[in-house]
Design a protein around this motif. Structure first.
Motif, PDB file in Angstrom:
ATOM      1  N   MET A 197       0.826  -1.169   0.000  1.00 29.28           N
ATOM      2  CA  MET A 197       0.000   0.000   0.000  1.00 29.28           C
ATOM      3  C   MET A 197       0.881   1.247   0.000  1.00 29.28           C
ATOM      4  N   LYS A 198       0.494   2.157  -0.858  1.00 32.23           N
ATOM      5  CA  LYS A 198       1.254   3.397  -1.030  1.00 32.23           C
ATOM      6  C   LYS A 198       0.742   4.439  -0.042  1.00 32.23           C
ATOM      7  N   PRO A 199       1.654   5.240   0.521  1.00 31.55           N
ATOM      8  CA  PRO A 199       1.178   6.317   1.403  1.00 31.55           C
ATOM      9  C   PRO A 199       0.556   7.452   0.585  1.00 31.55           C
ATOM     10  N   ARG A 200      -0.506   8.068   1.129  1.00 35.12           N
ATOM     11  CA  ARG A 200      -1.192   9.190   0.466  1.00 35.12           C
ATOM     12  C   ARG A 200      -0.500  10.503   0.795  1.00 35.12           C
ATOM     13  N   GLN A 201      -0.421  11.381  -0.190  1.00 34.58           N
ATOM     14  CA  GLN A 201       0.143  12.704   0.047  1.00 34.58           C
ATOM     15  C   GLN A 201      -1.004  13.708   0.140  1.00 34.58           C
ATOM     16  N   VAL A 202      -0.933  14.573   1.124  1.00 34.95           N
ATOM     17  CA  VAL A 202      -1.955  15.579   1.345  1.00 34.95           C
ATOM     18  C   VAL A 202      -1.290  16.947   1.278  1.00 34.95           C
ATOM     19  N   GLU A 203      -1.932  17.882   0.521  1.00 35.62           N
ATOM     20  CA  GLU A 203      -1.392  19.245   0.448  1.00 35.62           C
ATOM     21  C   GLU A 203      -1.891  20.051   1.621  1.00 35.62           C
ATOM     22  N   VAL A 204      -0.992  20.780   2.210  1.00 35.20           N
ATOM     23  CA  VAL A 204      -1.329  21.637   3.341  1.00 35.20           C
ATOM     24  C   VAL A 204      -0.860  23.038   3.006  1.00 35.20           C
ATOM     25  N   SER A 205      -1.751  24.037   3.198  1.00 32.67           N
ATOM     26  CA  SER A 205      -1.359  25.435   2.977  1.00 32.67           C
ATOM     27  C   SER A 205      -1.421  26.181   4.291  1.00 32.67           C
ATOM     28  N   ILE A 206      -0.409  26.964   4.530  1.00 34.30           N
ATOM     29  CA  ILE A 206      -0.331  27.736   5.763  1.00 34.30           C
ATOM     30  C   ILE A 206      -0.405  29.211   5.380  1.00 34.30           C
ATOM     31  N   PRO A 207      -1.424  29.941   5.881  1.00 39.30           N
ATOM     32  CA  PRO A 207      -1.508  31.375   5.555  1.00 39.30           C
ATOM     33  C   PRO A 207      -0.385  32.141   6.240  1.00 39.30           C
ATOM     34  N   LEU A 208       0.241  33.047   5.479  1.00 40.23           N
ATOM     35  CA  LEU A 208       1.350  33.818   6.016  1.00 40.23           C
ATOM     36  C   LEU A 208       0.924  35.183   6.543  1.00 40.23           C
ATOM     37  N   GLN A 209      -0.304  35.583   6.265  1.00 38.71           N
ATOM     38  CA  GLN A 209      -0.804  36.868   6.746  1.00 38.71           C
ATOM     39  C   GLN A 209      -1.757  36.632   7.911  1.00 38.71           C
ATOM     40  N   PRO A 210      -1.822  37.595   8.833  1.00 38.43           N
ATOM     41  CA  PRO A 210      -2.795  37.455   9.919  1.00 38.43           C
ATOM     42  C   PRO A 210      -4.214  37.544   9.371  1.00 38.43           C
ATOM     43  N   PRO A 211      -5.189  36.996  10.065  1.00 39.19           N
ATOM     44  CA  PRO A 211      -6.573  37.035   9.573  1.00 39.19           C
ATOM     45  C   PRO A 211      -7.071  38.465   9.404  1.00 39.19           C
ATOM     46  N   GLY A 212      -7.693  38.722   8.276  1.00 33.37           N
ATOM     47  CA  GLY A 212      -8.264  40.047   8.016  1.00 33.37           C
ATOM     48  C   GLY A 212      -7.297  41.032   7.398  1.00 33.37           C
ATOM     49  N   ALA A 213      -6.038  40.664   7.229  1.00 31.42           N
ATOM     50  CA  ALA A 213      -5.068  41.620   6.685  1.00 31.42           C
ATOM     51  C   ALA A 213      -5.280  41.858   5.197  1.00 31.42           C
ATOM     52  N   GLY A 214      -5.699  40.865   4.457  1.00 31.95           N
ATOM     53  CA  GLY A 214      -5.881  41.021   3.029  1.00 31.95           C
ATOM     54  C   GLY A 214      -7.316  41.275   2.626  1.00 31.95           C
ATOM     55  N   ALA A 215      -8.183  41.423   3.601  1.00 31.04           N
ATOM     56  CA  ALA A 215      -9.595  41.604   3.294  1.00 31.04           C
ATOM     57  C   ALA A 215      -9.856  43.027   2.825  1.00 31.04           C
ATOM     58  N   THR A 216     -10.873  43.169   2.010  1.00 32.10           N
ATOM     59  CA  THR A 216     -11.256  44.506   1.552  1.00 32.10           C
ATOM     60  C   THR A 216     -11.994  45.230   2.666  1.00 32.10           C
ATOM     61  N   PRO A 217     -11.949  46.553   2.690  1.00 33.35           N
ATOM     62  CA  PRO A 217     -12.650  47.286   3.741  1.00 33.35           C
ATOM     63  C   PRO A 217     -14.164  47.091   3.641  1.00 33.35           C
ATOM     64  N   ALA A 218     -14.815  47.214   4.771  1.00 27.06           N
ATOM     65  CA  ALA A 218     -16.257  46.976   4.831  1.00 27.06           C
ATOM     66  C   ALA A 218     -17.061  48.123   4.232  1.00 27.06           C
ATOM     67  N   SER A 219     -16.418  49.245   3.940  1.00 24.96           N
ATOM     68  CA  SER A 219     -17.143  50.406   3.426  1.00 24.96           C
ATOM     69  C   SER A 219     -17.614  50.212   1.991  1.00 24.96           C
ATOM     70  N   GLY A 220     -17.088  49.247   1.300  1.00 21.71           N
ATOM     71  CA  GLY A 220     -17.517  48.992  -0.073  1.00 21.71           C
ATOM     72  C   GLY A 220     -16.683  49.774  -1.062  1.00 21.71           C
ATOM     73  N   PRO A 221     -17.116  49.792  -2.306  1.00 19.26           N
ATOM     74  CA  PRO A 221     -16.339  50.505  -3.326  1.00 19.26           C
ATOM     75  C   PRO A 221     -16.405  52.017  -3.107  1.00 19.26           C
ATOM     76  N   VAL A 222     -15.286  52.652  -3.381  1.00 18.62           N
ATOM     77  CA  VAL A 222     -15.192  54.102  -3.201  1.00 18.62           C
ATOM     78  C   VAL A 222     -15.718  54.773  -4.465  1.00 18.62           C
ATOM     79  N   GLU A 223     -16.640  55.708  -4.305  1.00 19.76           N
ATOM     80  CA  GLU A 223     -17.191  56.399  -5.465  1.00 19.76           C
ATOM     81  C   GLU A 223     -16.247  57.508  -5.904  1.00 19.76           C
ATOM     82  N   PRO A 224     -16.150  57.757  -7.188  1.00 19.85           N
ATOM     83  CA  PRO A 224     -15.252  58.808  -7.670  1.00 19.85           C
ATOM     84  C   PRO A 224     -15.771  60.187  -7.257  1.00 19.85           C
TER      85      PRO A 224
END
Length: 112
Positions: free
Chosen positions: A1-28
């Protein structure tokens, strides 16, 4: 029996750092060119106050130029200044027209 390989991703940024602001799109920013042009034409045409309304037109055109060039902060500043100047010019035009109409009516009533 062959061992299974599983991909694991580790986020490098703290939670919420890359999120868009809650204010929505900025109007011109707005430039108020039509309002400024209307005030200038009405000012020169009816009450000869167009010279007081001309700086609002200049700031409106500057706001549009800044918006086209991508300078949103400059466009916002010039647009706000144009808005204030347009309000002042509109109030002056309305007051001048009201005084003129009241004067004409009083002169007509005085001749009767």
């Amino acid at each position: 029996m062959k061992p299974r390989q599983v991909e694991v991703s580790i986020p490098l940024q703290p939670p919420g750092a890359g999120a868009t602001p809650a204010s929505g799109p900025v109007e011109p920013p707005r430039d108020y060119v039509l309002w400024s042009l209307f005030n200038v034409l009405l000012g020169f045409g009816l009450t000869f106050l167009g010279c007081f309304c001309f700086p609002a037109l200049v700031h409106s055109i500057k706001a549009r130029d800044c918006k086209v060039l991508g300078d949103m902060e400059g466009a916002r500043q010039h647009g706000t200044r144009a808005k204030v100047l347009n309000i002042i010019c509109s109030v002056l035009l309305v007051l001048t027209l009201l005084v003129t109409i009241i004067f004409i009516i009083s002169m007509v009533l005085a001749t009767i």
